[in-house]
Scaffold this motif. Structure first.
Motif, PDB file in Angstrom:
ATOM      1  N   CYS A  38       0.875  -1.316  -0.117  1.00  0.00           N
ATOM      2  CA  CYS A  38       0.131   0.031   0.169  1.00  0.00           C
ATOM      3  C   CYS A  38       1.052   1.297   0.176  1.00  0.00           C
ATOM      4  O   CYS A  38       0.694   2.249  -0.805  1.00  0.00           O
ATOM      5  N   GLY A  41       2.457   1.323  -3.387  1.00  0.00           N
ATOM      6  CA  GLY A  41       1.623   2.036  -4.518  1.00  0.00           C
ATOM      7  C   GLY A  41       1.175   3.410  -4.270  1.00  0.00           C
ATOM      8  O   GLY A  41       1.121   4.038  -5.162  1.00  0.00           O
ATOM      9  N   LEU A  42       1.317   3.935  -2.829  1.00  0.00           N
ATOM     10  CA  LEU A  42       0.852   5.255  -2.901  1.00  0.00           C
ATOM     11  C   LEU A  42       2.043   6.265  -3.109  1.00  0.00           C
ATOM     12  O   LEU A  42       1.834   7.030  -3.995  1.00  0.00           O
ATOM     13  N   GLY A  45       2.261   6.036  -7.020  1.00  0.00           N
ATOM     14  CA  GLY A  45       0.935   6.350  -7.591  1.00  0.00           C
ATOM     15  C   GLY A  45       1.000   7.526  -8.556  1.00  0.00           C
ATOM     16  O   GLY A  45       0.385   7.427  -9.606  1.00  0.00           O
ATOM     17  N   PRO A  52       0.455   1.807 -11.096  1.00  0.00           N
ATOM     18  CA  PRO A  52      -0.592   1.561 -10.130  1.00  0.00           C
ATOM     19  C   PRO A  52      -1.516   0.250 -10.727  1.00  0.00           C
ATOM     20  O   PRO A  52      -2.437  -0.429  -9.737  1.00  0.00           O
ATOM     21  N   THR A  55      -0.234  -2.787  -8.881  1.00  0.00           N
ATOM     22  CA  THR A  55      -0.506  -2.808  -7.421  1.00  0.00           C
ATOM     23  C   THR A  55      -1.903  -2.965  -7.084  1.00  0.00           C
ATOM     24  O   THR A  55      -2.174  -3.763  -6.269  1.00  0.00           O
ATOM     25  N   CYS A  87      -7.363   2.972   2.027  1.00  0.00           N
ATOM     26  CA  CYS A  87      -6.679   4.224   1.662  1.00  0.00           C
ATOM     27  C   CYS A  87      -6.121   4.388   0.369  1.00  0.00           C
ATOM     28  O   CYS A  87      -6.331   5.045  -0.450  1.00  0.00           O
ATOM     29  N   ALA A  88      -5.486   3.242  -0.085  1.00  0.00           N
ATOM     30  CA  ALA A  88      -4.609   3.158  -1.237  1.00  0.00           C
ATOM     31  C   ALA A  88      -5.915   3.086  -2.422  1.00  0.00           C
ATOM     32  O   ALA A  88      -5.665   3.904  -3.230  1.00  0.00           O
ATOM     33  N   LEU A  92      -5.735   6.079  -5.103  1.00  0.00           N
ATOM     34  CA  LEU A  92      -5.488   5.802  -6.361  1.00  0.00           C
ATOM     35  C   LEU A  92      -6.787   5.533  -7.181  1.00  0.00           C
ATOM     36  O   LEU A  92      -6.675   5.142  -8.339  1.00  0.00           O
ATOM     37  N   PRO A 298      -1.378  11.321   0.805  1.00  0.00           N
ATOM     38  CA  PRO A 298      -2.196  10.069   0.681  1.00  0.00           C
ATOM     39  C   PRO A 298      -3.000  10.016   1.918  1.00  0.00           C
ATOM     40  O   PRO A 298      -3.967   9.341   2.051  1.00  0.00           O
TER      41      PRO A 298
END
Lengths: 303, 328
Positions: A38, A41-42, A45, A52, A55, A87-88, A92, A298
């Motif tokens: 996560c 990825g963030l 992103g 992304p 991910t 959140c991710a 995203l 994020p």
């Protein structure tokens, strides 16, 4: 090397460490960690060379049937990482049923004090740890009590995902989580991992727990505890030499409109080209901190 | 025969006791036993953390004739928090142990720990002063909170957990050395080599702290973990120990001892006696002596120094006054 050049070298290092599954492990194993994935990825992103899609594919594939995410690939039990995964997905811009299912799981999950029996026990016989058991948050895994970091991430995830469409259930759960955080603040400001006083002795705050708790409280009324915790965090951030803690300090102080440039410079010095930072979750958090102000934060919560 | 209430109660208690004994016999709580006829302990005198410790430790280790040739040795110190005071196992002692095992022929030494409260392991390693000792080629640090995990069936069943995810670095080690800091503990009474093994349980799965173990019973979880991952050797840091409200907020207590042992129960029993406690009153030690090692003094061969009770027992929270050994 300028800041943007440094950032792109670190991004490259992090990209190179992505597993074929689309996830990241903490260190060099093949066992992907949902937390590391996560955060990575963030961090990547917004990077045009980032991917992304892989991910997100990993995250959607590793979601459990009850809507939760495990802590790592191969486990089948829902964990605190569900909040981070939500959140991710939100940040995203992944719009799918995966997020709704994650929200439903988070609204149901609670620390063991959520059960009347344990609340009664904490109120009547188990008084060595001082806290109000009526104010409960989220555990690391089911079957244990509420702790600061999982509660803070859960509050952030629900606030972010429901910002435009908040149900009464979401509002109540956010409120209870916020109350729990405010109840557990340390005497001198900040947060320890859970409780603030054990056997009558106040516990010392932790940087990471404080930074993440403050992120969860960013849109709440600036209470005395929040103010005191900010002062504590600013003071401690000036001298910490650990990459992870410093990065979380930057991410937190930034949303409170505190100046973080000097801290970012120090973080960049500690990081170098990032290759010596073997923990991918740490490297990703550091990258997010270095990019603070240049990308969507994020963990920002819109009012 | 007329069954009055007293008889009925008496019979019920007898039946329950018989069923309990039968259940213990039919379904024993542990499937392994590491007890040997005799265990060996050495209590070394050391007044301070100095460079002299390494020679002292190496001499002490040689008394045990350990076979670590070509093996991967895992040192498991007790690194808990980045706070002042005698909270963590001394980095001087950990570094000395790592170099000593290399000199004894180990091919690799891994220092592994998964701090229980502080999520930032780097911060704990920094503040414990361990970094300078990691510069040698064959010594590395592994964050056990975030290592690759394997699911393992527990070899004892006190906690009811059944299985745990445990770090690969621990499971793959040939020789596990528990290196506790000698401290009192406000939930377990004492934290010594057996309790120190809580640190191998990974935070990435069980959280910070590893709260599920508390809810499953601290003593019970200790027994299950130590049955599953046997401790081959103990080096306990009792030079500056902790008394009172340990493991974090107690006071420093100058004990001036390093305890070495080839048996964790013998090590913990010896440390408990040095603290002025009766080891039989610490549940995980008294239960552990049935299968994890030896507690009785006549089964412990002392290779160096003796174990006298301290002139003043370690102070404890009021709840733990029952630990004090009876005055002889």
């Amino acid at each position: 090397m300028g800041r943007s050049a440094e950032v792109s070298v670190i991004e490259k290092t992090l990209r190179q460490r992505q597993l074929p599954s689309g996830g990241w492990s903490y260190f060099s194993s093949k066992q992907a960690s949902v937390e590391a994935t996560c955060l990575a990825g963030l961090a990547l992103g917004s990077d045009s060379r980032g991917d992304p899609v892989s991910t997100l594919r990993f995250l959607k594939k590793s979601q459990l049937s009850d809507g939760a995410w495990p802590a790592f690939q191969g486990d089948s039990e829902g964990a605190w990482t569900t909040a981070l995964a939500l959140c991710a997905l939100t940040v995203l811009n992944e719009i799918s049923d995966a997020s709704n299912r994650a929200l439903r799981w988070l609204l149901e999950a609670r620390g063991i004090e959520g059960h009347w029996f344990w609340r009664w026990k904490f109120k009547t016989s188990d008084r060595n740890v001082q806290f109000d058991p009526d104010k409960y948050g989220w555990p690391w895994i089911s079957g244990s009590a509420s702790w600061v970091i999982p509660t803070a991430f859960s509050v952030i995830a629900i606030k972010q995902f429901t910002v435009c469409n908040r149900s009464e259930a979401s509002e109540n759960r956010i409120h209870l989580g916020v109350e729990m955080l405010l109840d557990r603040g340390c005497v001198d400001g900040g947060w320890n991992s859970g409780n603030s006083v054990v056997y009558g002795v106040p516990l010392r705050a932790h940087l990471e727990a404080t930074a993440i708790a403050l992120l969860a409280l960013q849109d709440e009324r600036r209470s005395e505890l929040i103010q005191r915790s900010l002062v504590w965090l600013k003071k401690e951030a000036d001298s910490v030499d650990s990459v992870s803690s410093l990065a979380w300090c930057i991410l937190s102080l930034f949303v409170y409109q505190e100046s973080v440039e000097a801290l970012k410079n120090r973080l960049a010095t500690l990081l170098g080209d990032g290759r010596d930072i073997r923990n991918n979750a740490t490297l990703a958090t550091a990258l997010l901190a270095l990019k603070c102000g240049e990308m969507i934060h994020p963990f920002v919560v819109l009012r | 025969m007329k069954l009055d209430r007293r008889r009925f109660l008496g019979s019920s208690v007898s039946v329950a006791a018989t069923v309990g004994i039968a259940a213990e016999w039919a379904w024993p709580k542990h499937s392994v036993s590491y007890r040997r006829p005799r265990s060996a302990v050495a209590v070394l005198n050391a007044d301070e953390y100095s460079e002299k410790i390494e020679a002292l430790l190496l001499d002490g280790l040689r008394l045990f004739r350990l076979n670590v040739l070509g093996k991967t040795v895992l040192l498991k110190p007790n690194l808990v928090e980045d706070v002042p005071g005698p909270v963590n196992t001394s980095a001087t002692l950990v570094g000395a142990a790592a170099r000593s095992f290399l000199r004894l022929g180990a091919s690799r030494v891994v220092i592994g720990e998964g701090p229980g409260h502080q999520r930032d392991t780097e911060l704990v390693v920094q503040s414990a002063g361990l970094k300078p000792h990691l510069s040698e080629r064959q010594i590395e640090f592994v964050d056990l909170n975030r290592d690759e995990l394997r699911k393992v069936k527990l070899k004892a069943n006190y906690s009811g957990l059944g299985e745990l995810w445990l770090p690969r670095s621990v499971l793959d080690a040939d020789f596990v050395v528990s290196m506790p800091k000698v401290k009192t503990h406000h939930w377990a009474g004492v934290t010594l080599s057996l309790k120190n093994m809580f640190g191998i349980v990974p935070g990435m799965k069980y959280g910070w702290p590893k709260n599920l173990l508390h809810w499953s019973g601290i003593h019970e979880s200790i027994l299950d973990i130590c049955a599953t991952v046997p401790i081959h050797f103990v080096i306990a840091d009792g030079i500056t120990a902790m008394e009172g409200n340990g493991p974090l907020q107690g006071s420093a207590r100058q004990l001036g001892k390093i305890v070495l042992a080839d048996d964790p129960v013998a090590a913990d029993a010896t440390c408990a006696r040095l603290m002025g406690f009766d080891p039989l009153r610490v549940r995980h030690i008294s239960e552990g002596c049935h299968f994890l090692g030896n507690l009785r003094e006549d089964r412990i061969r002392v290779l160096a120094e003796g174990v006298g009770a301290p002139t003043r027992p370690f102070s404890v929270l009021p709840e733990f006054r029952y630990l004090f050994a009876a005055k002889s």
